[in-house]
Design an enzyme around this catalytic site. Sequence first.
Site, short mmCIF file in Angstrom:
data_model
loop_
_atom_site.label_atom_id
_atom_site.label_comp_id
_atom_site.label_asym_id
_atom_site.label_seq_id
_atom_site.Cartn_x
_atom_site.Cartn_y
_atom_site.Cartn_z
N PRO A 7 0.52 -1.49 0.23
CG PRO A 7 -0.10 -0.89 2.07
CD PRO A 7 0.65 -2.01 1.21
CG ASN A 8 -0.16 4.39 1.52
OD1 ASN A 8 -1.54 4.81 0.94
ND2 ASN A 8 -0.57 3.81 2.23
NE ARG A 15 3.85 6.63 1.48
CZ ARG A 15 4.14 5.34 1.85
NH1 ARG A 15 5.19 4.74 1.47
NH2 ARG A 15 3.89 5.07 3.00
CE1 TYR A 20 9.00 4.95 2.67
CE2 TYR A 20 7.10 7.50 3.03
CZ TYR A 20 7.57 6.00 3.28
OH TYR A 20 7.60 5.19 4.39
CG ASN A 71 8.49 -1.82 -0.12
OD1 ASN A 71 7.95 -1.69 1.61
ND2 ASN A 71 8.47 -1.30 -0.26
CB ALA A 74 1.66 0.21 6.42
CD GLU A 95 10.82 -7.26 5.84
OE1 GLU A 95 10.80 -8.46 6.75
OE2 GLU A 95 10.48 -5.75 6.82
CG HIS A 97 11.17 -2.27 4.47
ND1 HIS A 97 9.67 -2.15 4.15
CD2 HIS A 97 11.68 -2.78 5.47
CE1 HIS A 97 9.29 -2.94 5.14
NE2 HIS A 97 10.76 -3.80 5.61
CB SER A 99 12.56 4.73 4.67
OG SER A 99 11.53 3.18 5.16
NE ARG A 104 10.36 6.57 8.71
CZ ARG A 104 8.21 5.69 7.88
NH1 ARG A 104 9.16 5.01 6.63
NH2 ARG A 104 7.97 6.68 8.09
NE ARG A 108 6.83 4.64 9.80
CZ ARG A 108 5.66 4.24 9.54
NH1 ARG A 108 5.47 3.48 8.17
NH2 ARG A 108 4.81 5.67 9.24
C1 DQA Z 1 8.59 1.57 3.68
C2 DQA Z 1 8.21 1.54 5.41
C3 DQA Z 1 6.47 1.55 6.30
O1 DQA Z 1 6.92 1.18 7.64
C4 DQA Z 1 5.74 1.90 5.44
O2 DQA Z 1 4.77 1.86 5.85
C5 DQA Z 1 6.15 2.34 3.94
C6 DQA Z 1 7.14 1.96 2.68
C7 DQA Z 1 9.51 1.51 2.74
O3 DQA Z 1 9.81 1.05 2.15
O4 DQA Z 1 10.05 2.35 3.48
O5 DQA Z 1 4.84 2.67 2.98
O6 DQA Z 1 7.72 -0.11 3.77
#
Ligand code: DQA
Length: 149
Positions: A7-8, A15, A20, A71, A74, A95, A97, A99, A104, A108
Site C-alpha cells: 500500500p501507498n 509521497r 522516500y 516491500n 505498512a 523483504e 524497504h 526507508s 523510524r 515500524r
Molecule cells: C516502507 C516502510 C513502511 O514502514 C511504510 O509503511 C511504507 C514504506 C518503506 O519502503 O520504507 O509504506 O515499507
Amino acid sequence: MAVVHGPNLNLLGTREPQVYGSVTLDDVNAALARAAAPLGVEVEFHQSNHEGALVDFVQDAARRVHGFVVNAGAYTHTSIALRDALAGVARPYVEVHVSNVFARERFRHRSYLAGGAVGVVSGFGAASYTLGLSGLVEHLRKEVLRPGS
Ligand code: DQA
C-alpha cells in the site's frame, strides 16, 4: 522473480519525499528490469493497496516464479495473512524497504515477514530493491548449486 509493492507505494515520488525520495514506482520497476537482465532473470511487478489482493497475487505468482522481492509497506508491520501466504507458497523472498525502518517509529521495527525472509534490505532508497533482487538471485543460485540438492 516477482516484485510485490504494498500500500501507498504507488505514491512513490510524491509521497513524503523527505522520507522516500523523489524516485517513482515506475523508476523503481525500470531499475529492477535493468538489474535483472545481467543477473539472467525475469521480473514481474505487482502493486496493490489491498491486503487480500497481495495474498492473491503471491499465491498466483508462486506457480510461475522462483522467488519474491517484497516491500509490503505498512502491511509489513501488521499482516499475518501476507506472512502466511509467503510461508504457504514456500518460495524464498527478500523483504525490502525504501526507508530505514529501524531509524523510524517503534511500530515500524516489528516485521511479520522478516522471520521467514532470506534477508532484509532497508534504508537504501530505491536501491534497496535492486540489492534485494541480487541477494535473492545469489541465494537461489547457491540453493541450486548446493551439493546433494
Ligand atoms: C516502507 C516502510 C513502511 O514502514 C511504510 O509503511 C511504507 C514504506 C518503506 O519502503 O520504507 O509504506 O515499507
